[in-house]
Design a protein around this motif. Structure first.
Motif, PDB file in Angstrom:
ATOM      1  N   ASN A  76       0.830  -1.198   0.000  1.00  0.00           N
ATOM      2  CA  ASN A  76       0.000   0.000   0.000  1.00  0.00           C
ATOM      3  C   ASN A  76       0.869   1.254   0.000  1.00  0.00           C
ATOM      4  O   ASN A  76       0.435   2.305   0.468  1.00  0.00           O
ATOM      5  CB  ASN A  76      -0.921  -0.014   1.227  1.00  0.00           C
ATOM      6  CG  ASN A  76      -2.287   0.567   0.917  1.00  0.00           C
ATOM      7  OD1 ASN A  76      -2.764   0.506  -0.209  1.00  0.00           O
ATOM      8  ND2 ASN A  76      -2.923   1.152   1.913  1.00  0.00           N
ATOM      9  N   LEU A 120      -8.034   4.442  -5.634  1.00  0.00           N
ATOM     10  CA  LEU A 120      -7.884   4.638  -4.194  1.00  0.00           C
ATOM     11  C   LEU A 120      -9.268   4.604  -3.567  1.00  0.00           C
ATOM     12  O   LEU A 120     -10.121   5.435  -3.882  1.00  0.00           O
ATOM     13  CB  LEU A 120      -7.198   5.969  -3.891  1.00  0.00           C
ATOM     14  CG  LEU A 120      -7.096   6.355  -2.409  1.00  0.00           C
ATOM     15  CD1 LEU A 120      -6.210   5.358  -1.659  1.00  0.00           C
ATOM     16  CD2 LEU A 120      -6.551   7.771  -2.242  1.00  0.00           C
ATOM     17  N   ASP A 122     -11.630   3.204   0.185  1.00  0.00           N
ATOM     18  CA  ASP A 122     -11.641   2.687   1.554  1.00  0.00           C
ATOM     19  C   ASP A 122     -12.189   1.270   1.526  1.00  0.00           C
ATOM     20  O   ASP A 122     -13.300   0.994   1.987  1.00  0.00           O
ATOM     21  CB  ASP A 122     -12.493   3.599   2.444  1.00  0.00           C
ATOM     22  CG  ASP A 122     -12.222   3.349   3.923  1.00  0.00           C
ATOM     23  OD1 ASP A 122     -11.350   2.515   4.227  1.00  0.00           O
ATOM     24  OD2 ASP A 122     -12.895   3.978   4.760  1.00  0.00           O
ATOM     25  N   ARG A 146      -5.003   1.009  -4.342  1.00  0.00           N
ATOM     26  CA  ARG A 146      -4.480   1.409  -3.039  1.00  0.00           C
ATOM     27  C   ARG A 146      -5.655   1.537  -2.075  1.00  0.00           C
ATOM     28  O   ARG A 146      -6.706   2.066  -2.438  1.00  0.00           O
ATOM     29  CB  ARG A 146      -3.715   2.738  -3.114  1.00  0.00           C
ATOM     30  CG  ARG A 146      -2.412   2.665  -3.905  1.00  0.00           C
ATOM     31  CD  ARG A 146      -1.413   1.774  -3.191  1.00  0.00           C
ATOM     32  NE  ARG A 146      -0.137   1.702  -3.886  1.00  0.00           N
ATOM     33  CZ  ARG A 146       0.179   0.789  -4.788  1.00  0.00           C
ATOM     34  NH1 ARG A 146      -0.732  -0.138  -5.121  1.00  0.00           N
ATOM     35  NH2 ARG A 146       1.360   0.777  -5.345  1.00  0.00           N
ATOM     36  N   SER A 147      -5.465   1.069  -0.861  1.00  0.00           N
ATOM     37  CA  SER A 147      -6.505   1.144   0.156  1.00  0.00           C
ATOM     38  C   SER A 147      -6.261   2.362   1.043  1.00  0.00           C
ATOM     39  O   SER A 147      -5.154   2.561   1.545  1.00  0.00           O
ATOM     40  CB  SER A 147      -6.504  -0.137   1.002  1.00  0.00           C
ATOM     41  OG  SER A 147      -7.492  -0.075   2.008  1.00  0.00           O
ATOM     42  N   GLY A 148      -7.293   3.167   1.214  1.00  0.00           N
ATOM     43  CA  GLY A 148      -7.163   4.358   2.037  1.00  0.00           C
ATOM     44  C   GLY A 148      -8.393   5.228   1.937  1.00  0.00           C
ATOM     45  O   GLY A 148      -9.267   5.014   1.081  1.00  0.00           O
ATOM     46  N   ASN A 149      -8.477   6.208   2.795  1.00  0.00           N
ATOM     47  CA  ASN A 149      -9.592   7.149   2.803  1.00  0.00           C
ATOM     48  C   ASN A 149      -9.313   8.278   1.826  1.00  0.00           C
ATOM     49  O   ASN A 149      -8.400   9.084   2.055  1.00  0.00           O
ATOM     50  CB  ASN A 149      -9.800   7.701   4.211  1.00  0.00           C
ATOM     51  CG  ASN A 149     -11.062   8.532   4.327  1.00  0.00           C
ATOM     52  OD1 ASN A 149     -11.690   8.893   3.331  1.00  0.00           O
ATOM     53  ND2 ASN A 149     -11.457   8.853   5.549  1.00  0.00           N
ATOM     54  N   LYS A 152      -8.666  11.995   3.027  1.00  0.00           N
ATOM     55  CA  LYS A 152      -7.497  12.407   3.795  1.00  0.00           C
ATOM     56  C   LYS A 152      -6.352  12.767   2.847  1.00  0.00           C
ATOM     57  O   LYS A 152      -5.943  11.923   2.034  1.00  0.00           O
ATOM     58  CB  LYS A 152      -7.058  11.296   4.744  1.00  0.00           C
ATOM     59  CG  LYS A 152      -8.062  10.994   5.850  1.00  0.00           C
ATOM     60  CD  LYS A 152      -7.515   9.933   6.791  1.00  0.00           C
ATOM     61  CE  LYS A 152      -8.492   9.658   7.935  1.00  0.00           C
ATOM     62  NZ  LYS A 152      -7.974   8.625   8.858  1.00  0.00           N
ATOM     63  N   SER A 154      -3.222  12.953   3.364  1.00  0.00           N
ATOM     64  CA  SER A 154      -2.069  12.070   3.536  1.00  0.00           C
ATOM     65  C   SER A 154      -2.248  10.756   2.787  1.00  0.00           C
ATOM     66  O   SER A 154      -1.263  10.180   2.287  1.00  0.00           O
ATOM     67  CB  SER A 154      -1.849  11.790   5.028  1.00  0.00           C
ATOM     68  OG  SER A 154      -2.996  11.178   5.601  1.00  0.00           O
ATOM     69  N   GLU A 155      -3.491  10.274   2.683  1.00  0.00           N
ATOM     70  CA  GLU A 155      -3.734   9.017   1.982  1.00  0.00           C
ATOM     71  C   GLU A 155      -3.961   9.229   0.488  1.00  0.00           C
ATOM     72  O   GLU A 155      -3.822   8.288  -0.295  1.00  0.00           O
ATOM     73  CB  GLU A 155      -4.923   8.291   2.626  1.00  0.00           C
ATOM     74  CG  GLU A 155      -4.664   7.945   4.086  1.00  0.00           C
ATOM     75  CD  GLU A 155      -5.724   7.049   4.694  1.00  0.00           C
ATOM     76  OE1 GLU A 155      -6.554   6.529   3.933  1.00  0.00           O
ATOM     77  OE2 GLU A 155      -5.712   6.871   5.925  1.00  0.00           O
ATOM     78  N   GLN A 156      -4.288  10.451   0.094  1.00  0.00           N
ATOM     79  CA  GLN A 156      -4.349  10.752  -1.338  1.00  0.00           C
ATOM     80  C   GLN A 156      -2.967  10.656  -1.975  1.00  0.00           C
ATOM     81  O   GLN A 156      -2.852  10.380  -3.174  1.00  0.00           O
ATOM     82  CB  GLN A 156      -4.926  12.149  -1.564  1.00  0.00           C
ATOM     83  CG  GLN A 156      -6.435  12.248  -1.378  1.00  0.00           C
ATOM     84  CD  GLN A 156      -6.973  13.606  -1.759  1.00  0.00           C
ATOM     85  OE1 GLN A 156      -6.219  14.495  -2.168  1.00  0.00           O
ATOM     86  NE2 GLN A 156      -8.282  13.799  -1.636  1.00  0.00           N
ATOM     87  N   ARG A 158      -0.928   8.358  -1.636  1.00  0.00           N
ATOM     88  CA  ARG A 158      -0.672   6.985  -2.083  1.00  0.00           C
ATOM     89  C   ARG A 158      -1.002   6.806  -3.554  1.00  0.00           C
ATOM     90  O   ARG A 158      -0.448   5.939  -4.220  1.00  0.00           O
ATOM     91  CB  ARG A 158      -1.509   6.006  -1.253  1.00  0.00           C
ATOM     92  CG  ARG A 158      -1.163   5.969   0.216  1.00  0.00           C
ATOM     93  CD  ARG A 158      -2.074   5.012   0.964  1.00  0.00           C
ATOM     94  NE  ARG A 158      -1.829   5.070   2.397  1.00  0.00           N
ATOM     95  CZ  ARG A 158      -2.568   4.445   3.302  1.00  0.00           C
ATOM     96  NH1 ARG A 158      -3.617   3.726   2.904  1.00  0.00           N
ATOM     97  NH2 ARG A 158      -2.285   4.543   4.590  1.00  0.00           N
TER      98      ARG A 158
END
Length: 491
Positions: A76, A120, A122, A146-149, A152, A154-156, A158
């Motif tokens: 990830n 991307l 969740d 990619r797994s994430g919110n 956010k 910070s997760e963008q 990724r």
């Protein structure tokens, strides 16, 4: 030591050098022409031990490298890409969108979408990977998940959103309309904060009428458009299940209409000359410039002209009035199933206007429709569309567990008969009962399967088909409509 004893007159240095060269298979080493049979056996054992040791070490290294490669592929960690396309959130339209991108890449010869697509959401990464591999099998489109919110910043990172050429923000269908609207607004705010490359395109999917009372997304879209980061934001409203309900309702009342919708809405490569219906753009021919839209759309016998794009401000005009004049250099929007080059007739063909008198549905015979609802929430929305298109004198029977009978009855209009049966639509006892009215049904509609796993939904459809073919007479003909757009004829 064993080799020195077996060889007899051999020094320690000679014995050590001999066994070392055979153990490591050094160039020039050999196990032939030994002093004795015992020495020959010892060297063969040393050679086999060296070969086994090498195989074990090689296996450990290979497995370790494969594990690290798999971690990198399934990891990830942030992707390092530029000018790529990013899809944020996951819903029922995500995989079809990826399929259309794959087809566009194939038709362009690889010139379009020649960089990976990054998703991307969740959602569990392994689950996304498995679905992508299954749906895109046989295509050359590279998709990285990619797994994430997505809300956010910070997760963008990724998905390297800031360096993407296009960002597609899908509607989070797993949330309530209010929460989904707020989530999309947060995502757009994070995109605005991240900046992005010059001219970055952002496409926002909304659920149309389902979120009419929530303006958070529209506010965020306006905010992103006013950003100094030169975002190019477009909002795409979709009607969600409401549009599917309307299509199913029309098909339930008009036998054969499913073939028309399938030809227009499904993308299937039938043969070399017919690839399936899709949208095309083409400049309006000179002899049609400045003529009414009615004449323009009647000048293309092999395609359907659904609108045009203004050459001045790139505004899209869909289903324009017949009297609207199409300007020169406008881009016509087609729905066609063949070549991208649409041939216009010298003059538009004539069509006689047909007007049907009387009330709506007067010319359609009454229908006996049975609805098998696997979700009480889906029953009301499906019935609402079915009531809208069903002719008077028809009977609609709903089979559902714990239905809201009062809410369903309130949707019934005058001239229709509504029966609500509380029971499991998969139960053979319920299906065989007189209350289900399956013996008299012209059409059976399955609803409430859209949120189930594909395999579970397929098994449910198969179970219903098997049950119906068992107890319905062979002479009866019924059409089974399922939410995935599949239409089956039961003989």
């Amino acid at each position: 030591m064993l080799y020195r004893r077996a060889a007899g007159d051999c020094s320690w240095s000679e014995a050590l050098g001999r066994t070392y060269s055979v153990l490591n298979n050094c160039p020039g080493s050999s196990v032939e022409s030994e002093r004795s049979f015992a020495a020959d056996v010892v060297l063969h054992l040393v050679y086999l031990a060296g070969l086994f040791t090498f195989a074990v070490v090689l296996g450990i290294i290979t497995d370790d490298i494969g594990t690290h490669v798999d971690k990198v592929r399934r990891g990830n960690h942030p992707v390092i890409e530029q000018n790529h396309t990013v899809v944020l959130n996951w819903n029922q339209q995500t995989l079809p969108v990826l399929q259309q991108i794959a087809k566009a890449r194939h038709e362009s010869g690889g010139t379009m979408f020649n960089v990976p697509i990054v998703v991307l959401a969740d959602k569990d990464k392994d689950e996304m990977d498995d679905q992508v591999v299954e749906e895109l099998e046989g295509t050359n489109l590279r998709v990285m998940t990619r797994s994430g919110n997505p809300a956010k910043p910070s997760e963008q990172k990724r998905a390297s959103v800031a360096t993407a050429d296009t960002v597609v923000l899908m509607w989070p269908s797993d949330l309530s309309p209010a929460d989904a609207s707020a989530q999309q607004a947060a995502v757009l705010a994070a995109l605005k904060t991240a900046g992005g490359v010059a001219g970055q395109k952002i496409v926002v999917q909304s659920a149309g009428q389902e979120v009419g009372e929530y303006d958070a997304v529209q506010m965020a879209v306006d905010l992103a458009r006013s950003s100094t980061g030169s975002h190019d934001v477009a909002s795409l409203a979709t009607a969600g299940n409401e549009r599917i309900n309307q299509i199913i309702a029309q098909v339930a009342n008009q036998p054969g209409l499913e073939d028309v919708f399938a030809d227009l809405l499904e993308y299937e490569e039938r043969d070399v000359t017919e690839r399936g219906a899709e949208f095309y753009l083409s400049t309006v021919p000179e002899h049609l410039e400045g003529r009414p839209f009615r004449e323009v759309r009647r000048s293309f016998p092999d395609s359907v002209v659904v609108g045009w794009i203004s050459p001045d401000n790139d505004k899209l005009h869909l289903n324009s009035r017949d009297t609207t004049l199409v300007p020169g250099n406008a881009q016509l929007v087609f729905v066609a199933g063949g070549s991208t080059e649409q041939q216009a007739l010298p003059e538009p063909y004539e069509v006689n206007n047909v007007r049907l008198g009387g009330r709506r549905g007067k010319h359609l015979p009454p229908r006996n429709i049975t609805m098998l609802c696997f979700s009480a929430e889906a029953a009301a929305s499906a019935l609402k569309s079915l009531v809208e298109f069903t002719t008077r004198g028809s009977t609609i029977t709903i089979i559902c567990e714990s239905p809201d009978t009062e809410a369903l009855t309130a949707l019934k209009r005058r001239g229709l008969k509504l029966n609500v049966v509380n029971g499991n639509p998969s139960s053979r006892t319920i299906l065989e009962s007189k209350a289900s009215r399956l013996q008299q049904a012209n059409t059976v509609v399955l609803c409430g399967l859209e949120h189930r796993e594909q395999a579970a939904a397929d098994m449910q459809v198969y179970l219903v088909v098997s049950s119906m073919t068992y107890f319905r007479p062979c002479s009866c003909r019924s059409r089974l409509l399922q939410y995935a757009g599949v239409s089956l004829d039961l003989i």
